[in-house]
Design a protein around this motif. Sequence first.
Motif, mmCIF file in Angstrom:
data_model
loop_
_atom_site.group_PDB
_atom_site.id
_atom_site.type_symbol
_atom_site.label_atom_id
_atom_site.label_comp_id
_atom_site.label_asym_id
_atom_site.label_seq_id
_atom_site.Cartn_x
_atom_site.Cartn_y
_atom_site.Cartn_z
ATOM 1 N N ARG A 183 0.804 -1.213 0.000
ATOM 2 C CA ARG A 183 0.000 0.000 0.000
ATOM 3 C C ARG A 183 0.838 1.265 0.000
ATOM 4 O O ARG A 183 0.406 2.298 -0.515
ATOM 5 N N GLU A 184 2.057 1.208 0.544
ATOM 6 C CA GLU A 184 2.943 2.374 0.456
ATOM 7 C C GLU A 184 3.378 2.609 -0.986
ATOM 8 O O GLU A 184 3.428 3.749 -1.460
ATOM 9 N N VAL B 137 2.715 -0.701 7.036
ATOM 10 C CA VAL B 137 1.272 -0.473 7.148
ATOM 11 C C VAL B 137 0.603 -1.679 7.801
ATOM 12 O O VAL B 137 -0.249 -1.539 8.688
ATOM 13 N N ASP C 39 1.428 -1.844 11.568
ATOM 14 C CA ASP C 39 0.771 -0.771 12.322
ATOM 15 C C ASP C 39 -0.708 -1.050 12.564
ATOM 16 O O ASP C 39 -1.314 -0.448 13.451
ATOM 17 N N ARG C 40 -1.304 -1.959 11.789
ATOM 18 C CA ARG C 40 -2.741 -2.242 11.925
ATOM 19 C C ARG C 40 -3.031 -3.423 12.844
ATOM 20 O O ARG C 40 -4.187 -3.792 13.011
#
Length: 537
Positions: free
Chosen positions: A199-200, A514, A517-518
């Motif tokens: 996603r980055e 990402v 972090d979730r």
Amino acid sequence: MTKTFLTLDRVTCVLPDGRTLFSDLSETFNERRTGLVGRNGVGKSVLARILAGTDEPTAGRCVRNGTVHYLAQRVADDGDLSVAALAGVGDIVAALDRIEAGSSDPRDFDIVGDRWTLRERLRDALEAEGLAHVDPAGGAATLSGGEAMRVALLGARLYGAGYLILDEPTNHLDAGGRDALRQWLHAWPGGLLVISHDRELLAAMERIVELTPAGLRIYGGNYGFYEAARREEREAAQRALDASRIERKRGELALREQQERQVRRQARGRREAGDANLPRIMLGGRKHRSETTTGKLSRRHDAARERLAEKVTDAARRVDGEVPPALLVPEAGRVTGRRVALLEDVTLPYVRDGARTVDLILRGGQRVGVTGPNGCGKSTLLRVLAGRAAPLSGRASLPARTAWLDQRLSTLDPARPLIAQMRESAPAAGDDAIRLRLALLGLDADKVTMPAGNLSGGERLKAALSHALVAEPPPQLLLLDEPGNHLDIASLDALETMLLQYEGTLVVVSHDAVFLDRLDLTDRLSPTAEGWRMQPW
């Protein structure tokens, strides 16, 4: 300067087993930086190969204006591949070597063309990339994942390619390698198509193209725009379904009322005819006309009901098409504070420097993210915690029931059907429950009965995850090594949702910031010169 573009003209791909992967695709990929997304198994890699010219479509054509450079997944898997070959210039370097050794074969001169300085240019390019230590004639297998990707990308510039196609380029790259790739791509001057779930990386694209079973859907923005647009589409589809159900309910009510009025009229007509003492022939005529009217009305009602039902079906199909995969959470049972693993003065095998030594206590409910560069020993640490590798010294106490998923998915036998392996892990579950679990992941009846090795990369990973989680009794310690590699975005979301609900102890290795972090992690475990260090996330 001539613009580079790739155009699909009614492209169709039919697999050898007769299954249509996609059909009638038409779209132009120009120099706008494009991310290609889609569910596992939908055909993204096949489409990329057709765009690059390495595969031919079953029907239709692909028009290429400019030179295309294509990088497949796992660019350095071939153990015999040289560094020069990885850069895409191995045949030219080999021809130069033969000419310098005295060859006068015209074919060698044709291969070289006007690229007599290419070997020197390759060395200069390696040096410019910080890879001066890499021998162009050496084996690509000696390179790290990040080094292999950078070498492979060199070929695009050495060849002067106008368009670059990358298939899952960040898989197996550590955080440093991912940063370097993003910087390299930011400086790339030509057209770019990236297949990715990173996603980055997708956030740096200028548009997102989604491949679905229904065709291509175009979104004119980066991943954030795509995510917002897809959310709006799902909400709109649900609103349309709700509205169509209300419309059908109202329509059915109106049709019943109309039918009841017709029945009342017929009854009144029969009473009036009886009171009027009409001749039999006239009564028969009235009855025939009434029955004809009733028949026409019934047919109109049936047609109206069919139209209302079709509207609901179409609306439901649009909603059902958006149903994401789901991973069922193992009922581990949270035992806060209880020790589930102990490594005391342990020396890890195959690991160098300070990261060889580890002292570690894992307790119930702890959620640990393991970070660090490639080659620092993260996978080896998980193998020791899983009891799959013995430490060189020290004590390992591993009392908890453990589920382990490694990068190679070695817990899954590629030669055997998935359903048979699931039965062995959960003999009491029953076939229906196992098939439901797999169906929720998008693995249908045909896929669960074929050899697991025949599944796509993402499908194999989902299958291995489900195989690890279905074990009886449920695992109290879950060890995941790069579980996001090869998963499509919808499946990655499903994995994140499942892990957030998992109540056991979680240890996960990942370079996807990402993703980590979730997960509501409690601790970060990373290597230092003095050993492994645990600190709050």
